[in-house]
Motif scaffolding. Sequence first.
Motif, short mmCIF file in Angstrom:
data_model
loop_
_atom_site.label_atom_id
_atom_site.label_comp_id
_atom_site.label_asym_id
_atom_site.label_seq_id
_atom_site.Cartn_x
_atom_site.Cartn_y
_atom_site.Cartn_z
N ASP A 110 0.70 -1.10 0.16
CA ASP A 110 0.09 0.01 -0.11
C ASP A 110 0.95 1.09 -0.03
O ASP A 110 1.70 1.59 1.07
CB ASP A 110 -1.04 -0.09 1.18
CG ASP A 110 -2.12 0.97 1.27
OD1 ASP A 110 -1.61 2.26 0.64
OD2 ASP A 110 -3.15 1.09 1.74
N GLY A 111 0.93 1.97 -1.25
CA GLY A 111 1.72 3.16 -1.36
C GLY A 111 1.34 4.07 -0.25
O GLY A 111 2.22 5.01 0.03
N LYS A 112 0.18 4.35 0.04
CA LYS A 112 -0.20 5.45 0.91
C LYS A 112 0.22 5.12 2.32
O LYS A 112 0.64 6.00 3.03
CB LYS A 112 -1.83 5.62 1.02
CG LYS A 112 -2.38 5.92 -0.39
CD LYS A 112 -3.84 6.34 -0.49
CE LYS A 112 -4.57 6.78 -1.68
NZ LYS A 112 -5.83 6.75 -1.54
N THR A 113 -0.09 3.96 2.80
CA THR A 113 0.31 3.58 4.35
C THR A 113 1.75 3.07 4.41
O THR A 113 2.40 2.97 5.52
CB THR A 113 -0.55 2.34 4.93
OG1 THR A 113 -0.52 1.35 4.19
CG2 THR A 113 -1.91 2.99 4.78
N LYS A 114 2.35 2.98 3.15
CA LYS A 114 3.70 2.32 3.12
C LYS A 114 4.05 0.97 3.87
O LYS A 114 4.85 1.04 4.68
CB LYS A 114 4.86 3.42 3.68
CG LYS A 114 4.64 4.79 3.07
CD LYS A 114 5.15 4.77 1.66
CE LYS A 114 5.05 6.04 1.14
NZ LYS A 114 5.21 6.30 -0.48
N ALA A 115 2.90 0.15 3.73
CA ALA A 115 2.83 -0.98 4.32
C ALA A 115 2.67 -2.24 3.62
O ALA A 115 1.74 -1.93 2.55
CB ALA A 115 2.00 -1.08 5.68
N THR A 116 3.06 -3.14 3.82
CA THR A 116 2.93 -4.62 3.05
C THR A 116 1.63 -5.15 3.65
O THR A 116 1.39 -5.02 4.82
CB THR A 116 4.15 -5.43 2.94
OG1 THR A 116 4.47 -5.73 4.29
CG2 THR A 116 5.13 -4.96 2.00
#
Length: 362
Positions: A58-64
């Motif tokens: 998730d590019g917005k949350t910077k999380a996989t």
Amino acid sequence: MLFATLISQPAAAEDAPARKILTGWIPYYSMKTALPDALNNADLIKEVMPFWYTLKYDGKTKATFIADLYQPANPSVPIAEPLAAMRNAGFSIIPTITDGTTKLVLAELLKKSSSRTQVVNTIMNLVRTNSYDGIDLDFEGFAFVDGNATWKSTAPGWIALVKELSAALHAENKVLSVSTPYVLNPKDAQKGYFVYAWADIAPYIDKLRIMTYDYSVSKVGPLGPITWAERTVQYAVSIMPASKVFVGVPGYGRDWVTAVSGVCPANVINTVKAGAKAATFVMRDAQSLAATYGAIPTYNEQYGEMTFSYEKVYNGTTATGLSTSCTASRTAWYQDAKGWALRAALVNKYRIGGITAWTFGM
């Protein structure tokens, strides 16, 4: 003394239960065929790999996160039902996670310690939540999307991920399996997909599943010649315990167009042409496909596979509505029971872990 020596010997091989050498994938999109096939052959099967998950970013949350592919495809059958059936059959359940990120995203994540640990934690959460017996990594983007110019820079991050995930899984008595395309001895001219760095990850993995298929994709030919499959097995067992190695066998065939005469109808003109992407069929349909067109499959000793050629007529209309017809010459290749047995013989020859079917139900 002689009697004591005799009774202390291990039981004869014929008295021991047969070792279960068959493993395989159960895809989310073919549960109605793959799962019953596995359950009906439980006497041969030690473990299964539900092909149900893909890693996303998730590019917005910077999380996989891990996307569940099973539920959307099987909304009326809760995931608990197939899991219970597999556990009741005595299978070890080692789900596969694919790389669902876009080009170079996963490779870049693995280069950073913080994001690499995030990937490990994401995977461990899935294993713990579902009480899985381990996990199988099938990260094919490195090989088929990112481009081979990136392989040298990607390999260290991949190795670090395997090492870190291995430690986390083994701390909880879980298994780490990896599924990759073929790799060959780096001393050879043909090295294969060396980004997967088998020699470096060997101490940390429990199982290596080699995709010894798709040798021929864009051009007509065998799915995985037996000599080619054996070469990659030979390399694998030279760098890791043979018991870790599994040979992948395809349950599908490919069917190429080799030539076309006439003008094909508009609805097939882009697919029925020489050089077009091959059609696929499942092994159980091979005989009927050949019979439909009067073809007789023959066994190719060199490759250890079946093949047949035939002609198919396509009738219809052009884009402007005119009647038209074309005749395509087609050639199919696949591995039948004899081909699978030939590859299963590698289990005895090299004392490897077994064979892995892509997929059950084909």
